[in-house]
Design a protein around this motif. Sequence first.
Motif, short mmCIF file in Angstrom:
data_model
loop_
_atom_site.label_atom_id
_atom_site.label_comp_id
_atom_site.label_asym_id
_atom_site.label_seq_id
_atom_site.Cartn_x
_atom_site.Cartn_y
_atom_site.Cartn_z
N ARG A 72 5.14 22.17 8.33
CA ARG A 72 4.32 21.19 9.06
C ARG A 72 4.16 20.03 8.10
NH1 ARG A 72 -0.98 23.77 11.31
NH2 ARG A 72 -1.26 24.28 9.13
N SER A 73 4.26 18.81 8.61
CA SER A 73 4.11 17.65 7.71
C SER A 73 3.43 16.50 8.43
CB SER A 73 5.48 17.20 7.18
OG SER A 73 6.33 16.82 8.23
N VAL A 74 2.77 15.69 7.63
CA VAL A 74 2.12 14.48 8.12
C VAL A 74 2.39 13.35 7.13
CG1 VAL A 74 0.28 15.66 9.38
CG2 VAL A 74 -0.08 15.04 7.00
N ALA A 75 2.39 12.13 7.64
CA ALA A 75 2.49 10.94 6.81
C ALA A 75 1.29 10.06 7.11
CB ALA A 75 3.79 10.18 7.10
N PHE A 76 0.75 9.43 6.08
CA PHE A 76 -0.42 8.59 6.28
C PHE A 76 -0.51 7.54 5.18
CE2 PHE A 76 -1.48 12.42 4.01
CZ PHE A 76 -2.20 11.98 2.91
N ASP A 77 -1.17 6.42 5.50
CA ASP A 77 -1.39 5.36 4.53
C ASP A 77 -2.42 5.79 3.50
OD1 ASP A 77 0.33 3.32 5.50
OD2 ASP A 77 -1.11 2.86 7.08
N GLY A 78 -2.21 5.37 2.26
CA GLY A 78 -3.20 5.57 1.22
C GLY A 78 -4.23 4.46 1.28
N LEU A 79 -5.22 4.55 0.43
CA LEU A 79 -6.25 3.52 0.35
C LEU A 79 -5.85 2.48 -0.69
CD1 LEU A 79 -9.48 5.70 0.28
CD2 LEU A 79 -8.57 4.38 2.19
N GLU A 80 -6.19 1.26 -0.40
CA GLU A 80 -6.03 0.22 -1.39
C GLU A 80 -7.33 0.15 -2.16
OE1 GLU A 80 -4.76 -4.27 -1.12
OE2 GLU A 80 -3.61 -3.00 0.27
N ILE A 81 -7.32 0.56 -3.40
CA ILE A 81 -8.53 0.60 -4.23
C ILE A 81 -8.70 -0.76 -4.90
CG2 ILE A 81 -9.70 1.77 -6.11
CD1 ILE A 81 -9.19 3.55 -3.67
N ASN A 82 -9.86 -1.34 -4.74
CA ASN A 82 -10.18 -2.60 -5.40
C ASN A 82 -11.70 -2.67 -5.55
OD1 ASN A 82 -11.27 -3.59 -2.90
ND2 ASN A 82 -9.20 -4.11 -2.26
N GLU A 83 -12.18 -3.80 -6.05
CA GLU A 83 -13.62 -3.93 -6.28
C GLU A 83 -14.41 -3.86 -4.98
OE1 GLU A 83 -14.53 -7.33 -8.67
OE2 GLU A 83 -13.10 -6.76 -10.21
N GLU A 84 -13.85 -4.33 -3.86
CA GLU A 84 -14.55 -4.32 -2.59
C GLU A 84 -14.52 -2.92 -1.95
OE1 GLU A 84 -12.80 -7.36 -0.22
OE2 GLU A 84 -13.13 -8.88 -1.75
N ASN A 85 -13.54 -2.11 -2.30
CA ASN A 85 -13.39 -0.77 -1.75
C ASN A 85 -13.11 0.20 -2.90
OD1 ASN A 85 -12.95 1.43 -0.10
ND2 ASN A 85 -10.85 0.89 0.38
N PRO A 86 -14.12 0.55 -3.67
CA PRO A 86 -13.90 1.33 -4.89
C PRO A 86 -13.63 2.81 -4.69
CG PRO A 86 -16.23 0.90 -4.60
CD PRO A 86 -15.51 0.17 -3.50
N MET B 60 0.85 -1.17 0.00
CA MET B 60 0.00 0.00 0.00
C MET B 60 0.90 1.24 0.00
SD MET B 60 -2.69 1.26 2.93
CE MET B 60 -3.43 -0.33 2.96
N SER B 61 0.54 2.22 -0.77
CA SER B 61 1.29 3.47 -0.79
C SER B 61 1.00 4.30 0.44
CB SER B 61 0.92 4.29 -2.03
OG SER B 61 1.39 3.65 -3.19
N ALA B 62 1.92 5.19 0.74
CA ALA B 62 1.74 6.16 1.82
C ALA B 62 2.12 7.52 1.26
CB ALA B 62 2.62 5.80 3.00
N TYR B 63 1.62 8.54 1.91
CA TYR B 63 1.83 9.90 1.42
C TYR B 63 2.31 10.80 2.54
CZ TYR B 63 -0.72 7.86 -2.35
OH TYR B 63 -1.10 7.01 -3.36
N VAL B 64 3.15 11.74 2.17
CA VAL B 64 3.60 12.79 3.08
C VAL B 64 3.10 14.09 2.48
CG1 VAL B 64 5.60 13.99 4.04
CG2 VAL B 64 5.64 11.49 3.80
N VAL B 65 2.42 14.89 3.27
CA VAL B 65 1.97 16.21 2.85
C VAL B 65 2.73 17.22 3.71
CG1 VAL B 65 0.03 17.81 2.66
CG2 VAL B 65 -0.27 15.39 2.08
N VAL B 66 3.35 18.18 3.05
CA VAL B 66 4.17 19.17 3.74
C VAL B 66 3.66 20.56 3.39
CG1 VAL B 66 6.52 20.01 4.13
CG2 VAL B 66 6.15 17.62 3.44
N GLU B 67 3.44 21.35 4.41
CA GLU B 67 3.12 22.77 4.24
C GLU B 67 4.40 23.55 4.54
OE1 GLU B 67 0.54 26.26 6.40
OE2 GLU B 67 0.04 24.19 6.83
#
Length: 103
Positions: free
Chosen positions: A88-102, A1-8
């Motif tokens: 300011r920064s945060v890191a978080f997991d992305g969503l796993e997109i699939n047929e069950e979780n579109p 699963m991908s993760a993202y960092v958002v930085v201001e």
Amino acid sequence: MSAYVVVEVDIRDAAAFAAYRAVGVPTIEQYGGRVLARSDEAICLEGNWHPPRIVVIAFDSVDAAARWHASPEYQAARHLRLAAGTTRSVAFDGLEINEENPS
């Protein structure tokens, strides 16, 4: 699963920030990340958030993002960044997109 960092980023010293970028940005790729977006033109859609600069970085996992941020290479660059402005920064997991979780 991908993760993202958002930085201001709020840059107070452009020359110091350029020195940070020269050292800091290569560490992202070194630790498996990639910059997805960067903008000085973000618009607020709700609330009262007006980041002067926003950056979005992708990593394979939150652990990978944390390893990058804690790495000796990035910490050396971070000291340059601290002198250049405020972030300011945060890191978080992305969503796993699939047929069950579109969404």
